[in-house]
Design a protein around this motif. Structure first.
Motif, short mmCIF file in Angstrom:
data_model
loop_
_atom_site.label_atom_id
_atom_site.label_comp_id
_atom_site.label_asym_id
_atom_site.label_seq_id
_atom_site.Cartn_x
_atom_site.Cartn_y
_atom_site.Cartn_z
N ALA A 1 0.84 -1.21 0.00
CA ALA A 1 0.00 0.00 0.00
C ALA A 1 0.87 1.25 0.00
O ALA A 1 0.60 2.22 -0.73
CB ALA A 1 -0.93 0.00 1.21
N HIS A 2 1.93 1.24 0.80
CA HIS A 2 2.83 2.40 0.87
C HIS A 2 3.47 2.66 -0.49
O HIS A 2 3.58 3.82 -0.93
CB HIS A 2 3.90 2.16 1.93
CG HIS A 2 4.86 3.29 2.07
ND1 HIS A 2 4.57 4.45 2.73
CD2 HIS A 2 6.14 3.44 1.59
CE1 HIS A 2 5.60 5.27 2.69
NE2 HIS A 2 6.57 4.68 2.00
N ALA A 3 3.90 1.59 -1.17
CA ALA A 3 4.54 1.74 -2.47
C ALA A 3 3.57 2.29 -3.51
O ALA A 3 3.93 3.13 -4.34
CB ALA A 3 5.10 0.40 -2.93
N ILE A 4 2.33 1.84 -3.47
CA ILE A 4 1.32 2.33 -4.41
C ILE A 4 1.03 3.81 -4.16
O ILE A 4 0.92 4.61 -5.09
CB ILE A 4 0.02 1.51 -4.29
CG1 ILE A 4 0.25 0.08 -4.79
CG2 ILE A 4 -1.13 2.16 -5.07
CD1 ILE A 4 -0.89 -0.86 -4.48
N GLU A 5 0.95 4.18 -2.90
CA GLU A 5 0.54 5.53 -2.54
C GLU A 5 1.65 6.58 -2.65
O GLU A 5 1.39 7.74 -2.93
CB GLU A 5 -0.02 5.53 -1.11
CG GLU A 5 -1.31 4.74 -0.98
CD GLU A 5 -1.63 4.35 0.46
OE1 GLU A 5 -0.90 4.80 1.38
OE2 GLU A 5 -2.60 3.60 0.67
N THR A 6 2.89 6.15 -2.44
CA THR A 6 3.98 7.12 -2.41
C THR A 6 5.00 6.94 -3.52
O THR A 6 5.90 7.76 -3.66
CB THR A 6 4.73 7.05 -1.06
OG1 THR A 6 5.34 5.77 -0.92
CG2 THR A 6 3.76 7.28 0.10
N GLY A 7 4.88 5.89 -4.30
CA GLY A 7 5.83 5.66 -5.37
C GLY A 7 6.99 4.79 -4.92
O GLY A 7 7.12 4.44 -3.75
N ALA A 8 7.85 4.47 -5.86
CA ALA A 8 8.97 3.57 -5.58
C ALA A 8 9.92 4.18 -4.56
O ALA A 8 10.15 5.39 -4.53
CB ALA A 8 9.73 3.26 -6.87
N ALA A 9 10.47 3.34 -3.73
CA ALA A 9 11.42 3.79 -2.71
C ALA A 9 12.75 4.14 -3.37
O ALA A 9 13.13 3.56 -4.39
CB ALA A 9 11.62 2.70 -1.67
N ASN A 10 13.44 5.09 -2.78
CA ASN A 10 14.76 5.45 -3.29
C ASN A 10 15.78 4.36 -3.02
O ASN A 10 16.72 4.16 -3.78
CB ASN A 10 15.23 6.76 -2.65
CG ASN A 10 14.38 7.94 -3.09
OD1 ASN A 10 13.94 7.98 -4.22
ND2 ASN A 10 14.17 8.88 -2.19
N ALA A 11 15.60 3.65 -1.92
CA ALA A 11 16.53 2.57 -1.55
C ALA A 11 15.73 1.33 -1.21
O ALA A 11 15.33 1.14 -0.06
CB ALA A 11 17.39 3.00 -0.37
N PRO A 12 15.44 0.47 -2.21
CA PRO A 12 14.68 -0.76 -1.94
C PRO A 12 15.30 -1.53 -0.79
O PRO A 12 16.51 -1.70 -0.72
CB PRO A 12 14.79 -1.54 -3.26
CG PRO A 12 15.01 -0.47 -4.30
CD PRO A 12 15.85 0.57 -3.61
N GLY A 13 14.46 -1.98 0.14
CA GLY A 13 14.98 -2.55 1.38
C GLY A 13 14.61 -3.99 1.61
O GLY A 13 14.04 -4.67 0.76
N GLN A 14 14.96 -4.44 2.81
CA GLN A 14 14.68 -5.80 3.24
C GLN A 14 13.92 -5.74 4.56
O GLN A 14 14.25 -4.95 5.44
CB GLN A 14 15.98 -6.58 3.44
CG GLN A 14 16.78 -6.80 2.15
CD GLN A 14 18.07 -7.53 2.43
OE1 GLN A 14 18.84 -7.15 3.30
NE2 GLN A 14 18.32 -8.59 1.69
N THR A 15 12.93 -6.60 4.69
CA THR A 15 12.17 -6.71 5.93
C THR A 15 12.33 -8.13 6.44
O THR A 15 11.83 -9.08 5.82
CB THR A 15 10.68 -6.39 5.70
OG1 THR A 15 10.55 -5.06 5.19
CG2 THR A 15 9.90 -6.50 7.01
N PHE A 16 13.07 -8.29 7.53
CA PHE A 16 13.29 -9.61 8.11
C PHE A 16 12.31 -9.82 9.26
O PHE A 16 12.19 -8.97 10.15
CB PHE A 16 14.71 -9.74 8.65
CG PHE A 16 15.79 -9.69 7.60
CD1 PHE A 16 15.65 -10.40 6.42
CD2 PHE A 16 16.93 -8.93 7.78
CE1 PHE A 16 16.63 -10.37 5.44
CE2 PHE A 16 17.93 -8.89 6.82
CZ PHE A 16 17.77 -9.60 5.64
N LEU A 17 11.63 -10.96 9.23
CA LEU A 17 10.74 -11.33 10.33
C LEU A 17 11.42 -12.37 11.20
O LEU A 17 12.18 -13.20 10.71
CB LEU A 17 9.41 -11.87 9.80
CG LEU A 17 8.56 -10.83 9.09
CD1 LEU A 17 8.69 -10.99 7.58
CD2 LEU A 17 7.12 -10.93 9.51
N PRO A 18 11.16 -12.36 12.51
CA PRO A 18 11.74 -13.40 13.37
C PRO A 18 11.13 -14.76 13.04
O PRO A 18 9.91 -14.88 12.89
CB PRO A 18 11.35 -12.94 14.78
CG PRO A 18 10.16 -12.06 14.59
CD PRO A 18 10.33 -11.40 13.25
#
Length: 343
Positions: free
Chosen positions: A317-334
Protein backbone atom coordinates in the motif's frame (compact mmCIF):
# COMPACT_ATOMS: atom_id res chain seq x y z
CA UNK A 1 -28.76 -6.41 33.09
CA UNK A 2 -26.33 -3.66 32.03
CA UNK A 3 -27.61 -0.60 30.20
CA UNK A 4 -27.17 -0.59 26.43
CA UNK A 5 -24.39 1.90 25.46
CA UNK A 6 -25.72 5.12 23.90
CA UNK A 7 -24.19 7.54 21.42
CA UNK A 8 -23.40 9.82 24.35
CA UNK A 9 -21.53 7.00 26.09
CA UNK A 10 -19.57 6.34 22.91
CA UNK A 11 -18.68 10.03 22.51
CA UNK A 12 -17.61 10.40 26.13
CA UNK A 13 -15.42 7.29 26.21
CA UNK A 14 -13.91 8.12 22.80
CA UNK A 15 -13.09 11.63 23.94
CA UNK A 16 -15.01 13.32 21.12
CA UNK A 17 -18.29 15.15 20.75
CA UNK A 18 -21.64 13.57 19.96
CA UNK A 19 -21.60 15.55 16.72
CA UNK A 20 -18.31 13.88 15.73
CA UNK A 21 -19.71 10.43 16.42
CA UNK A 22 -22.76 11.36 14.34
CA UNK A 23 -20.49 12.37 11.43
CA UNK A 24 -18.63 9.05 11.69
CA UNK A 25 -21.92 7.11 11.74
CA UNK A 26 -23.49 8.96 8.85
CA UNK A 27 -20.39 9.65 6.78
CA UNK A 28 -20.96 13.42 6.93
CA UNK A 29 -18.15 15.92 6.47
CA UNK A 30 -14.51 14.85 6.75
CA UNK A 31 -13.41 13.18 9.96
CA UNK A 32 -9.76 12.44 10.56
CA UNK A 33 -8.92 8.78 10.05
CA UNK A 34 -7.39 8.40 13.52
CA UNK A 35 -10.52 9.92 15.09
CA UNK A 36 -12.85 7.62 13.18
CA UNK A 37 -10.69 4.64 14.12
CA UNK A 38 -10.76 5.62 17.82
CA UNK A 39 -14.54 5.86 17.70
CA UNK A 40 -14.76 2.46 16.00
CA UNK A 41 -12.40 0.78 18.46
CA UNK A 42 -14.31 2.23 21.40
CA UNK A 43 -17.64 1.17 19.87
CA UNK A 44 -16.33 -2.38 19.53
CA UNK A 45 -14.95 -2.38 23.06
CA UNK A 46 -18.16 -1.20 24.76
CA UNK A 47 -20.49 -3.19 22.51
CA UNK A 48 -22.15 -0.22 20.81
CA UNK A 49 -24.84 -1.55 18.50
CA UNK A 50 -23.64 0.35 15.40
CA UNK A 51 -19.98 -0.71 15.58
CA UNK A 52 -20.42 -2.74 12.40
CA UNK A 53 -21.89 0.24 10.58
CA UNK A 54 -18.94 2.43 11.60
CA UNK A 55 -16.52 -0.16 10.27
CA UNK A 56 -18.46 -0.33 7.01
CA UNK A 57 -18.42 3.46 6.66
CA UNK A 58 -14.69 3.57 7.32
CA UNK A 59 -13.88 0.89 4.74
CA UNK A 60 -16.13 2.56 2.17
CA UNK A 61 -13.79 5.54 2.20
CA UNK A 62 -10.66 3.50 1.67
CA UNK A 63 -9.01 3.17 -1.76
CA UNK A 64 -9.40 -0.15 -3.56
CA UNK A 65 -6.36 -2.02 -4.85
CA UNK A 66 -5.96 -5.22 -6.83
CA UNK A 67 -2.83 -6.98 -5.63
CA UNK A 68 -1.13 -9.89 -7.38
CA UNK A 69 0.70 -12.76 -5.69
CA UNK A 70 2.63 -15.58 -7.34
CA UNK A 71 3.44 -18.58 -5.16
CA UNK A 72 4.81 -22.03 -5.90
CA UNK A 73 3.08 -25.42 -6.08
CA UNK A 74 -0.64 -24.92 -5.49
CA UNK A 75 -0.98 -28.44 -4.03
CA UNK A 76 1.65 -27.80 -1.35
CA UNK A 77 0.30 -27.43 2.20
CA UNK A 78 2.62 -24.53 3.02
CA UNK A 79 1.74 -22.52 -0.09
CA UNK A 80 -1.95 -23.27 0.31
CA UNK A 81 -1.77 -21.78 3.80
CA UNK A 82 0.31 -18.88 2.48
CA UNK A 83 -2.45 -18.09 -0.04
CA UNK A 84 -5.09 -18.23 2.69
CA UNK A 85 -3.13 -15.84 4.88
CA UNK A 86 -2.62 -13.44 1.97
CA UNK A 87 -6.35 -13.34 1.25
CA UNK A 88 -7.06 -12.77 4.94
CA UNK A 89 -4.51 -9.96 5.21
CA UNK A 90 -5.93 -8.21 2.13
CA UNK A 91 -9.46 -8.50 3.53
CA UNK A 92 -8.47 -7.19 6.95
CA UNK A 93 -6.21 -4.35 5.84
CA UNK A 94 -6.99 -1.04 7.53
CA UNK A 95 -5.35 0.96 4.71
CA UNK A 96 -7.34 -0.19 1.69
CA UNK A 97 -10.11 -2.35 0.35
CA UNK A 98 -8.38 -5.02 -1.63
CA UNK A 99 -8.76 -7.87 -4.06
CA UNK A 100 -6.09 -10.58 -3.93
CA UNK A 101 -5.26 -12.22 -7.27
CA UNK A 102 -3.25 -15.34 -6.43
CA UNK A 103 -1.54 -17.64 -8.91
CA UNK A 104 0.75 -20.63 -8.49
CA UNK A 105 3.75 -21.62 -10.62
CA UNK A 106 3.89 -25.34 -11.30
CA UNK A 107 7.68 -25.37 -11.73
CA UNK A 108 10.78 -23.44 -10.69
CA UNK A 109 11.66 -22.43 -14.25
CA UNK A 110 12.29 -18.69 -14.69
CA UNK A 111 10.31 -18.59 -17.95
CA UNK A 112 7.10 -19.79 -16.32
CA UNK A 113 7.52 -17.47 -13.36
CA UNK A 114 8.16 -14.48 -15.63
CA UNK A 115 5.13 -15.31 -17.79
CA UNK A 116 2.79 -15.63 -14.81
CA UNK A 117 4.21 -12.49 -13.20
CA UNK A 118 3.56 -10.47 -16.36
CA UNK A 119 -0.04 -11.67 -16.44
CA UNK A 120 -0.57 -10.66 -12.83
CA UNK A 121 1.03 -7.26 -13.37
CA UNK A 122 -1.30 -6.56 -16.28
CA UNK A 123 -4.30 -6.50 -13.95
CA UNK A 124 -2.86 -5.43 -10.58
CA UNK A 125 -1.45 -2.32 -8.90
CA UNK A 126 1.46 -4.20 -7.27
CA UNK A 127 2.79 -7.74 -7.27
CA UNK A 128 4.72 -9.96 -4.86
CA UNK A 129 6.18 -13.33 -5.71
CA UNK A 130 8.40 -16.24 -4.78
CA UNK A 131 10.98 -16.63 -7.50
CA UNK A 132 14.58 -17.45 -8.43
CA UNK A 133 17.36 -14.90 -8.67
CA UNK A 134 17.66 -15.19 -12.45
CA UNK A 135 18.57 -12.63 -15.15
CA UNK A 136 15.27 -13.03 -17.01
CA UNK A 137 13.30 -12.23 -13.88
CA UNK A 138 15.59 -9.29 -13.11
CA UNK A 139 14.95 -7.81 -16.55
CA UNK A 140 11.19 -8.24 -16.07
CA UNK A 141 11.27 -6.53 -12.68
CA UNK A 142 13.30 -3.67 -14.17
CA UNK A 143 10.70 -3.20 -16.91
CA UNK A 144 7.88 -3.19 -14.37
CA UNK A 145 9.69 -0.69 -12.18
CA UNK A 146 10.07 1.62 -15.17
CA UNK A 147 6.27 1.52 -15.56
CA UNK A 148 5.75 2.34 -11.87
CA UNK A 149 4.77 -1.21 -10.87
CA UNK A 150 6.05 -2.14 -7.37
CA UNK A 151 7.43 -5.70 -7.21
CA UNK A 152 8.21 -7.46 -3.94
CA UNK A 153 10.25 -10.63 -3.41
CA UNK A 154 8.91 -13.15 -0.90
CA UNK A 155 10.87 -15.74 1.12
CA UNK A 156 13.85 -15.65 -1.28
CA UNK A 157 15.27 -12.42 -2.68
CA UNK A 158 15.80 -11.56 -6.34
CA UNK A 159 16.58 -8.49 -8.45
CA UNK A 160 18.25 -6.82 -5.46
CA UNK A 161 18.46 -3.05 -5.88
CA UNK A 162 15.63 -3.10 -8.43
CA UNK A 163 12.67 -4.79 -6.76
CA UNK A 164 10.74 -2.66 -4.28
CA UNK A 165 11.53 -4.78 -1.24
CA UNK A 166 12.17 -8.24 0.18
CA UNK A 167 9.94 -9.70 2.90
CA UNK A 168 10.90 -12.94 4.62
CA UNK A 169 13.42 -14.46 7.01
CA UNK A 170 17.10 -13.67 7.43
CA UNK A 171 18.10 -16.81 5.57
CA UNK A 172 21.74 -16.78 6.59
CA UNK A 173 20.68 -16.87 10.24
CA UNK A 174 18.23 -19.67 9.42
CA UNK A 175 21.08 -21.74 7.98
CA UNK A 176 23.32 -21.13 10.97
CA UNK A 177 20.50 -22.04 13.36
CA UNK A 178 19.94 -25.34 11.54
CA UNK A 179 23.66 -26.11 11.71
CA UNK A 180 23.81 -25.24 15.42
CA UNK A 181 20.98 -27.65 16.19
CA UNK A 182 22.50 -30.51 14.19
CA UNK A 183 25.90 -29.99 15.83
CA UNK A 184 24.26 -30.16 19.28
CA UNK A 185 21.74 -32.94 18.61
CA UNK A 186 23.92 -35.36 16.63
CA UNK A 187 25.10 -38.23 18.78
CA UNK A 188 28.64 -37.95 17.41
CA UNK A 189 30.52 -36.14 14.63
CA UNK A 190 29.99 -37.58 11.18
CA UNK A 191 28.63 -36.74 7.76
CA UNK A 192 25.91 -34.13 7.20
CA UNK A 193 23.67 -33.78 4.13
CA UNK A 194 22.19 -30.53 2.81
CA UNK A 195 19.33 -30.19 0.31
CA UNK A 196 18.45 -26.99 -1.56
CA UNK A 197 15.61 -26.49 -4.01
CA UNK A 198 17.73 -24.75 -6.63
CA UNK A 199 21.04 -22.94 -6.78
CA UNK A 200 19.09 -20.05 -8.29
CA UNK A 201 17.12 -19.41 -5.11
CA UNK A 202 18.97 -16.68 -3.27
CA UNK A 203 17.36 -17.68 0.04
CA UNK A 204 18.58 -21.25 -0.30
CA UNK A 205 22.06 -20.04 -1.22
CA UNK A 206 22.17 -17.88 1.91
CA UNK A 207 20.97 -20.79 4.05
CA UNK A 208 23.71 -22.95 2.59
CA UNK A 209 26.30 -20.22 3.28
CA UNK A 210 25.14 -19.86 6.88
CA UNK A 211 24.98 -23.63 7.35
CA UNK A 212 28.47 -24.28 6.05
CA UNK A 213 30.04 -21.29 7.76
CA UNK A 214 28.77 -22.46 11.16
CA UNK A 215 30.27 -25.93 10.78
CA UNK A 216 33.52 -24.47 9.46
CA UNK A 217 33.79 -22.09 12.41
CA UNK A 218 32.15 -23.96 15.28
CA UNK A 219 32.00 -27.69 14.48
CA UNK A 220 34.90 -28.67 12.18
CA UNK A 221 34.74 -32.33 13.25
CA UNK A 222 31.65 -32.80 11.06
CA UNK A 223 31.98 -33.53 7.33
CA UNK A 224 29.50 -31.77 5.03
CA UNK A 225 28.62 -33.68 1.89
CA UNK A 226 28.21 -32.01 -1.48
CA UNK A 227 24.99 -29.96 -1.59
CA UNK A 228 22.09 -31.77 -3.24
CA UNK A 229 19.41 -30.13 -5.42
CA UNK A 230 15.91 -31.56 -4.92
CA UNK A 231 13.85 -29.05 -6.97
CA UNK A 232 11.68 -28.89 -3.82
CA UNK A 233 10.19 -32.21 -4.92
CA UNK A 234 9.19 -34.74 -2.27
CA UNK A 235 9.92 -37.81 -4.38
CA UNK A 236 13.41 -36.64 -5.29
CA UNK A 237 14.12 -35.85 -1.64
CA UNK A 238 12.81 -39.23 -0.49
CA UNK A 239 14.75 -41.26 -3.06
CA UNK A 240 17.98 -39.32 -2.53
CA UNK A 241 17.87 -39.47 1.26
CA UNK A 242 17.18 -43.21 1.18
CA UNK A 243 20.23 -43.66 -1.04
CA UNK A 244 22.35 -41.48 1.28
CA UNK A 245 21.30 -43.47 4.35
CA UNK A 246 22.27 -46.70 2.63
CA UNK A 247 25.59 -45.38 1.35
CA UNK A 248 26.67 -43.42 4.44
CA UNK A 249 26.04 -45.32 7.69
CA UNK A 250 27.82 -42.44 9.46
CA UNK A 251 25.26 -39.87 8.27
CA UNK A 252 24.50 -38.01 11.51
CA UNK A 253 22.62 -34.97 10.24
CA UNK A 254 20.49 -33.59 7.42
CA UNK A 255 19.07 -30.16 6.63
CA UNK A 256 16.41 -29.65 3.99
CA UNK A 257 16.90 -25.92 3.33
CA UNK A 258 13.85 -25.51 1.09
CA UNK A 259 10.84 -27.63 0.19
CA UNK A 260 10.78 -31.41 0.18
CA UNK A 261 10.26 -31.92 3.90
CA UNK A 262 7.54 -34.53 3.36
CA UNK A 263 9.92 -36.60 1.23
CA UNK A 264 12.61 -36.50 3.92
CA UNK A 265 10.13 -37.62 6.57
CA UNK A 266 8.90 -40.45 4.35
CA UNK A 267 12.47 -41.63 3.75
CA UNK A 268 13.30 -41.66 7.46
CA UNK A 269 10.09 -43.50 8.33
CA UNK A 270 10.83 -46.07 5.64
CA UNK A 271 14.52 -46.58 6.46
CA UNK A 272 14.18 -46.43 10.26
CA UNK A 273 17.98 -46.18 10.73
CA UNK A 274 19.32 -47.67 13.96
CA UNK A 275 20.84 -44.31 14.80
CA UNK A 276 18.42 -41.59 13.67
CA UNK A 277 20.28 -38.56 12.27
CA UNK A 278 19.50 -35.08 13.54
CA UNK A 279 17.20 -33.62 10.89
CA UNK A 280 16.06 -30.03 10.43
CA UNK A 281 13.32 -29.02 8.00
CA UNK A 282 11.11 -26.01 7.35
CA UNK A 283 7.50 -25.01 8.07
CA UNK A 284 5.18 -26.47 10.67
CA UNK A 285 2.44 -28.60 9.12
CA UNK A 286 0.56 -31.71 10.15
CA UNK A 287 3.37 -33.83 8.65
CA UNK A 288 6.24 -31.99 10.34
CA UNK A 289 4.36 -31.76 13.65
CA UNK A 290 3.78 -35.52 13.64
CA UNK A 291 7.41 -36.17 12.67
CA UNK A 292 8.61 -34.03 15.58
CA UNK A 293 6.38 -35.93 17.98
CA UNK A 294 7.68 -39.27 16.69
CA UNK A 295 11.35 -38.29 16.92
CA UNK A 296 11.82 -38.29 13.15
CA UNK A 297 12.60 -34.56 12.96
CA UNK A 298 14.79 -32.72 15.44
CA UNK A 299 13.69 -29.17 14.72
CA UNK A 300 11.41 -27.26 12.35
CA UNK A 301 12.13 -23.65 11.39
CA UNK A 302 8.91 -21.93 10.40
CA UNK A 303 7.89 -18.69 8.67
CA UNK A 304 5.36 -16.55 10.61
CA UNK A 305 2.94 -16.25 7.70
CA UNK A 306 0.27 -14.04 9.35
CA UNK A 307 2.86 -11.45 10.39
CA UNK A 308 4.57 -11.62 7.00
CA UNK A 309 1.31 -11.06 5.14
CA UNK A 310 0.27 -8.13 7.33
CA UNK A 311 3.65 -6.46 6.84
CA UNK A 312 3.46 -7.09 3.11
CA UNK A 313 0.08 -5.35 2.86
CA UNK A 314 1.50 -2.24 4.55
CA UNK A 315 4.52 -2.17 2.25
CA UNK A 316 2.50 -2.71 -0.92
CA UNK A 317 0.00 0.00 0.00
CA UNK A 318 2.83 2.40 0.87
CA UNK A 319 4.54 1.74 -2.47
CA UNK A 320 1.32 2.33 -4.41
CA UNK A 321 0.54 5.53 -2.54
CA UNK A 322 3.98 7.12 -2.41
CA UNK A 323 5.83 5.66 -5.37
CA UNK A 324 8.97 3.57 -5.58
CA UNK A 325 11.42 3.79 -2.71
CA UNK A 326 14.76 5.45 -3.29
CA UNK A 327 16.53 2.57 -1.55
CA UNK A 328 14.68 -0.76 -1.94
CA UNK A 329 14.98 -2.55 1.38
CA UNK A 330 14.68 -5.80 3.24
CA UNK A 331 12.17 -6.71 5.93
CA UNK A 332 13.29 -9.61 8.11
CA UNK A 333 10.74 -11.33 10.33
CA UNK A 334 11.74 -13.40 13.37
CA UNK A 335 11.45 -17.08 12.52
CA UNK A 336 9.67 -19.61 14.70
CA UNK A 337 11.42 -22.67 16.09
CA UNK A 338 9.49 -25.87 16.81
CA UNK A 339 10.94 -28.73 18.84
CA UNK A 340 9.40 -32.01 20.07
CA UNK A 341 8.81 -30.40 23.46
CA UNK A 342 6.95 -27.26 22.30
CA UNK A 343 4.59 -28.48 19.59
Amino acid sequence: MSKRPTISDLARISGVSVATVDRVLNNRLPVREETARRVYETATEIGYHAAGLIKQRMRHELPEYRLGFLLLRGNDVFYTEFARQLELAVTQSQRFRGVAIIDFASSLTPDEIVERTRKLAAKCRAVALVGPDHPTLTVTVEEMKARGMPVFSLLSDFAAGIREGYIGLDNRKVGRTAAWMISKAAKRPGKVALFVGSHRFHGHELREIGFRSFFREQAPDFTLLETLVNLEANQITQDTLLELLGRHPDLVGCYVAGGGMEGAVAALRQARPTEMPAVVCNEITAVSRSALADGILTMVISTPLPALCRELMELMAHAIETGAANAPGQTFLPFEVYLPENI
